[in-house]
Design an enzyme around this catalytic site. Structure first.
Site, short mmCIF file in Angstrom:
data_model
loop_
_atom_site.label_atom_id
_atom_site.label_comp_id
_atom_site.label_asym_id
_atom_site.label_seq_id
_atom_site.Cartn_x
_atom_site.Cartn_y
_atom_site.Cartn_z
N GLY A 327 122.21 7.75 22.09
CA GLY A 327 122.12 7.95 20.65
C GLY A 327 123.29 7.31 19.93
N SER A 328 123.65 7.91 18.83
CA SER A 328 124.69 7.31 17.97
C SER A 328 126.10 7.48 18.50
CB SER A 328 124.60 7.93 16.58
OG SER A 328 123.37 7.58 15.96
N THR A 329 126.27 8.15 19.65
CA THR A 329 127.62 8.29 20.20
C THR A 329 128.22 6.93 20.57
OG1 THR A 329 126.76 8.62 22.45
CG2 THR A 329 127.17 10.59 21.10
#
Length: 635
Positions: A327-329
């Site tokens: 994801g956006s990590t």
């Protein structure tokens, strides 16, 4: 008058017969005596050494002495794996006249159930070295020991041995990190050193118990004993003491490990915490856990089947083997890749209308905020987790440069030194897709990778390691679980450590860190609720991993989905920014947005480590999580 016939005896003839018979008897006696004397001479002179050795073996027996397994401690000297005294039932097949009858008698004496009796018989017939005791049962209770003692005269070759058995005081929360020992099986018996493992019934199966088996086991000894005709020991004639295994001190902090386990509160997920400067793993938790003590003595079929069929997969080590879209990590890492490759500068901006389109393509790749964030620069793109910025960046970088730069941070590789069973997950590339699907790489797939979706898969350990490298400003320190073996510390410089990551401008690290700090402390930050009352500077990044894909115009609504179809929540963080002491990665399956659930758990971990809170208020945090679950503050 008829003349009668009389047979008269002939003394000469009878004497000849007697002499012949006497001579034959004398020859026979002399021959048999000679044969007997010859046989006696053969046995006592020619075969003297053979039979005196056999006689000595019947009277004198050499028995192996298994070593004491090394203990395992946490970084503060708290005992995590100990050895407790127990009694085991063993059998030497070569000393048993009728194995089936002996087993039937044992089953009757011990009052075993049909299932236990079958397992009992299977163990008795497992491959074993000659005259080595086979382990039939472990951890006998007092009643069983008493029954066996009363019937000892009926059970030649069967012994009750006092030994030390592995025990894990905090089995459930430490199961995945420590692993466990179990009975040596036939395959392991083939590859083990017969001298070193003589008399040993257990071996490390998973975790650090498996990785450091050689050091923890030690060296076997032996003793020479005199026995009676039934094989019972009369006295000890001599011994060579075994060498105990080395004690293992781990980098784990038991209290931080306990906190991580309690924070997950039985939900499916994982938390990994690392000290960036040393690479020491402070916590390695996968939930739910299981009682590893069951596997030491041999778990029964029903219990093992229950663990295997549990939908929550308690045996699955999510921390090192769980595969999740990041994801956006990964947006801070992609920002650094863009800076390093010269694709962007810290001040590069884009306009976000809420979506991105590839040239000559009508499909819209949407931002999580459907109406868009307007004008976005690099720092703001991290703070608000803007997808459109990273669609643009990913397209400009291309999959080849993305793959190369992300591999530098450890994605798609095994990152730790001594974590047994770690998966390398997947960092996709053109070559990988061609080999896997025999298809070319498409531009739309690059965009998916740009926001941590698509084929990209990570493990929580990989995410924590990459966060630690980021906190170290590119300096690689390989993660490890062992702090010391015996009296010797484990060195920080470990083999096969990747090369450090260097940037043309050291100030770029600060600009990325600034964006990550705004995630938590900025007024637009996706995890700003997590930063309330923060007493130190913390950088982080939330992430939401999709379990299934939505159509172009479909809207995600967690309340309408089954719990196991909801998004996974991720969060990575390090603190304090100016001198990082801890890097954390949190994944909670099907918990929704990472900016809510996972972020709070990461904050609780950093608070506990940096502020040295004796009793973190887990209950209050749980109440706060219940309020936040379902809230979507950002990606």
């Amino acid at each position: 008058m008829r003349k009668s016939r009389h047979t008269l005896k002939s003394p000469e003839q009878e004497l000849r017969i007697f002499r012949a018979r006497a001579l034959l008897a004398a020859v026979l006696v002399v021959g048999l005596t000679g044969l007997l004397m010859g046989r006696l001479a053969y046995l006592q002179v020619v075969k003297h050494e053979v039979f005196i050795t056999r006689s000595e073996k019947n009277r004198v027996r050499v028995e192996p002495l298994p070593p004491t397994r090394g203990l395992i401690y946490d970084r503060n000297g708290v005992l995590l794996a100990e050895n407790r005294p127990t009694y085991n039932l063993t059998l030497v097949r070569e000393r048993v006249e009728d194995l089936d009858a002996t087993l039937d008698r044992l089953v009757e004496i011990l009052a075993l159930s049909p299932e236990e009796a079958e397992a009992f018989r299977v163990r008795s017939r497992q491959r074993q070295r000659p005259f080595q005791p086979a382990l039939l049962m472990s951890d006998l209770d007092e009643r069983q020991i008493a029954r066996l003692a009363v019937n000892r005269h009926l059970l030649p070759g069967v012994e009750v041995e006092a030994q030390l058995l592995r025990y894990y005081p905090d089995a459930e929360m430490m199961a995945h990190a420590l692993g466990y020992v179990g009975r040596i099986n036939a395959e392991e018996l083939e590859r083990l050193d017969p001298g070193r493992y003589a008399g040993t019934h257990f071996i490390g199966k998973t975790g650090v118990e498996r990785f450091y088996e050689s050091e923890l086991h030690g060296e076997a000894g032996l003793r020479k004993v005199e026995t009676n005709a039934r094989g019972r020991v009369l006295r000890e004639l001599g011994r060579t003491d075994p060498v105990p295994g080395k004690d293992l001190t781990l980098t784990l902090d038991k209290e931080l490990q306990r906190l991580a386990f309690e924070l997950l509160d039985g939900r499916r997920g994982a938390i990994v915490a690392i000290e960036p400067a040393s690479g020491e793993i402070l916590a390695l938790v996968s939930a739910p856990g299981f009682d590893s003590n069951q596997f030491v003595t041999g778990i029964d079929v029903a219990s093992y089947r229950g663990l295997q069929e549990d939908l929550d997969l308690p045996l699955y080590n999510r921390a090192i083997r769980g595969h999740y879209p990041p994801g956006s990590t990964i947006k801070p890492f992609l920002a650094l890749a863009g800076l390093k490759e010269g694709v962007i500068t810290p001040d590069t901006t884009i306009y976000d209308p809420g979506y991105y389109q590839l040239p000559n393509d009508s499909r819209r790749y949407r931002n999580w905020l459907r109406w868009g964030h307007g004008r976005v620069d690099m720092e703001r793109s991290i703070a608000v987790s803007n997808n459109t910025y990273y669609y643009t960046l990913a397209h400009d970088l291309g999959i080849d440069r993305i793959h190369a730069n992300m591999t530098d941070f450890g994605f798609g590789t095994r990152v730790a030194h001594d974590v047994f069973g770690e998966s390398d997950a997947l960092m996709p590339s053109r070559d990988w897709k061609r080999g896997r699907f025999n298809q070319p790489w498409y531009p739309g797939e690059t965009l998916s990778v740009g926001i941590g979706q698509g084929y990209w898969q990570i493990t929580p350990l990989q995410l924590a390691t990459a966060t630690a490298v980021l906190a170290n400003r590119g300096d690689w320190v390989k993660p490890r679980l062992a702090k010391g073996l015996g009296d010797d510390p484990v060195p920080t410089a470990l083999p096969e450590t990747p090369e450090d990551i260097t940037l043309a401008n050291e100030g770029w690290w600060d600009r990325v860190f600034s964006g990550m700090e705004k995630v938590i402390s900025g007024h637009e930050g996706t995890a700003r609720r997590t930063g309330v009352g923060l007493e130190y500077r913390m950088g982080g990044k939330s992430g939401t991993a999709q379990v299934f894909s939505l159509g172009q115009d479909e809207k995600y609504n967690a309340e309408e989905l089954a719990e196991r179809l909801r998004d996974h929540a991720l969060f990575m963080a390090f603190a304090p920014i100016e001198a990082p002491q801890i890097a954390v990665a949190v994944i909670v399956e099907n918990a929704g947005g990472g900016s809510t659930h996972a972020a709070h758990l990461a904050r609780a971990m950093t608070d506990a480590w940096l502020l040295d809170e004796e009793e973190p208020d887990v209950e209050s945090l749980r109440e706060e999580l219940e309020e936040d679950d379902g809230r979507v503050a950002g990606n």
